[in-house]
Enzyme design. Sequence first.
Site, PDB file in Angstrom:
ATOM      1  N   TYR A  27       0.838  -1.199   0.000  1.00  0.00           N
ATOM      2  CA  TYR A  27       0.000   0.000   0.000  1.00  0.00           C
ATOM      3  C   TYR A  27       0.882   1.262   0.000  1.00  0.00           C
ATOM      4  O   TYR A  27       1.755   1.406   0.855  1.00  0.00           O
ATOM      5  CB  TYR A  27      -0.931   0.016   1.225  1.00  0.00           C
ATOM      6  CG  TYR A  27      -1.441   1.401   1.501  1.00  0.00           C
ATOM      7  CD1 TYR A  27      -2.335   2.015   0.616  1.00  0.00           C
ATOM      8  CD2 TYR A  27      -0.993   2.130   2.584  1.00  0.00           C
ATOM      9  CE1 TYR A  27      -2.765   3.310   0.817  1.00  0.00           C
ATOM     10  CE2 TYR A  27      -1.418   3.423   2.804  1.00  0.00           C
ATOM     11  CZ  TYR A  27      -2.298   4.014   1.917  1.00  0.00           C
ATOM     12  OH  TYR A  27      -2.701   5.303   2.108  1.00  0.00           O
TER      13      TYR A  27
ATOM     14  N   HIS B  11      -4.075   0.015   6.207  1.00  0.00           N
ATOM     15  CA  HIS B  11      -5.041   0.249   5.122  1.00  0.00           C
ATOM     16  C   HIS B  11      -6.048  -0.889   4.973  1.00  0.00           C
ATOM     17  O   HIS B  11      -6.287  -1.407   3.876  1.00  0.00           O
ATOM     18  CB  HIS B  11      -4.313   0.532   3.795  1.00  0.00           C
ATOM     19  CG  HIS B  11      -4.943   1.660   3.043  1.00  0.00           C
ATOM     20  ND1 HIS B  11      -5.715   1.476   1.942  1.00  0.00           N
ATOM     21  CD2 HIS B  11      -4.955   2.982   3.277  1.00  0.00           C
ATOM     22  CE1 HIS B  11      -6.159   2.649   1.511  1.00  0.00           C
ATOM     23  NE2 HIS B  11      -5.716   3.584   2.307  1.00  0.00           N
TER      24      HIS B  11
HETATM   25  O1  KDG Z   1      -8.375   8.177  -1.311  1.00  0.00           O
HETATM   26  C1  KDG Z   1      -7.670   7.258  -0.553  1.00  0.00           C
HETATM   27  C2  KDG Z   1      -6.501   7.893   0.124  1.00  0.00           C
HETATM   28  O2  KDG Z   1      -6.827   9.124   0.653  1.00  0.00           O
HETATM   29  C3  KDG Z   1      -5.987   6.995   1.216  1.00  0.00           C
HETATM   30  O3  KDG Z   1      -5.473   5.815   0.643  1.00  0.00           O
HETATM   31  C4  KDG Z   1      -4.908   7.688   1.996  1.00  0.00           C
HETATM   32  O4  KDG Z   1      -4.969   5.996   3.696  1.00  0.00           O
HETATM   33  C5  KDG Z   1      -4.684   7.112   3.338  1.00  0.00           C
HETATM   34  C6  KDG Z   1      -4.053   7.999   4.301  1.00  0.00           C
HETATM   35  O5  KDG Z   1      -3.935   7.577   5.445  1.00  0.00           O
HETATM   36  O6  KDG Z   1      -3.703   9.109   3.933  1.00  0.00           O
HETATM   37 MG    MG Z   2      -4.998   5.884   5.840  1.00  0.00          MG
END
Ligand code: KDG
Ligand code: MG
Length: 407
Positions: free
Chosen positions: A159, A216
Amino acid sequence: MKITDAKVFVGGPKKNYVTLKIMTDQGIYGLGDATLNNRETLPAQYLQDYLVPNLIGMDPRNSEDIWQYFYRGAYFRRGPIATAAFGAIDMALWDIKGKLANLPVYQLLGGKSREGAMVYAHATGADLEDLMDSVAFYVEQGYKAVRVQCGIPGMPKGYAVPEAKGDNLNHITDYTGIRPKVEVWDTDRYMRYMPGALERIRERFGPELKILHDVHHRLLPREAAAFARAVEPVDLYWLEDPTPAEDQDALRLIRQHSTVPIAIGEVFNSIYDCNRLIEQELIDFIRVAVTYAGGITPVRRIVDLAGLHHVRTGFHGAPSHSPICMAAQAHLNAWAPNFGVQEYLVLGTPECDALFPSEHRMENGMVWVSDAPGLGVDFDESKAARYDYVPGSHPVVRLEDGTMWNY
Ligand code: KDG
Ligand code: MG
């Protein structure tokens, strides 16, 4: 006082910001952000077709009643498209209210509880060595808190990590088309590798650095509990989204096995998504964003509820939010007695600063709120025309055997 018109703009430098401008019969205007990442045209359309026609003629000073009107009046309530749309209206009304009172919004909330508000940056790396360089970069810039994500050996892509070493770009939105890229996830490899990697970051950067990590939504409750226990020695500032947010009881299992602070809420769009987690003290940080959660009016309520239960704020601030949302959050951060940290990545490109001029400053890993009346951020319409909507998408995630997983 009456609202005479409202316009919606979609576009921006390398980002489809959805910007709402509300005009009044007294010449004062207000700005709001309705950017729903990678679904930007939907709140824009909701505003244009349903909300703006009803807004015209209303008294902009009645921001509470207008919020209730769009929330209760919708019948099909909530959902991020609707909340991003009326969240933008709410932000713009607070902007107008501040300009009318000649006061920055934080003064309307109760004044400053602090001067600067701590922010965290995103360090990332294709591998651990790369990630260490990225953390060192932010530490040298004066950041006290850094989120760390890195590639896992044997897994092609994790991620928010790059595929190639040395590349530290935003790896969330893919603008090559509307069909998402596919990432492959392997929980076993992640569980085996990541706790040790986090320990090595702690050893290298010492006890002072606040280290955050975002799972995530990828783990099952039992796995998340085991992971949280495994990372105890790292002394994380927070472990974010260990499990998908829909199953709130999962957080109880994690709590039973670990004292690692849990942060959750970036996908929440209402106080009803977080009241149980807050009241039962199953989380430590609430991650809502002013845009996705429907504006300053409801987020102020969430912050107050959180304060009763020792839950601190950690508002979402991924590059998806425009400087208008970030300004609204800067005012809430200046006021919130239970402020924790702010994710902050939006500043920095000259094109973005030119489109949204403001005196909010980021220095030494802190954000310093502007004292200008209202939200303290403007929007240069003459520059907006340069930017077209560019379709983009989040990746989708599959397991090695092809099973769909959580992004
Ligand atoms: O739109 C999805 C993102 O804003 C996200 O994946 C970002 O998890 C995220 C974060 O903690 O900034
Ligand atoms: Mg996040």
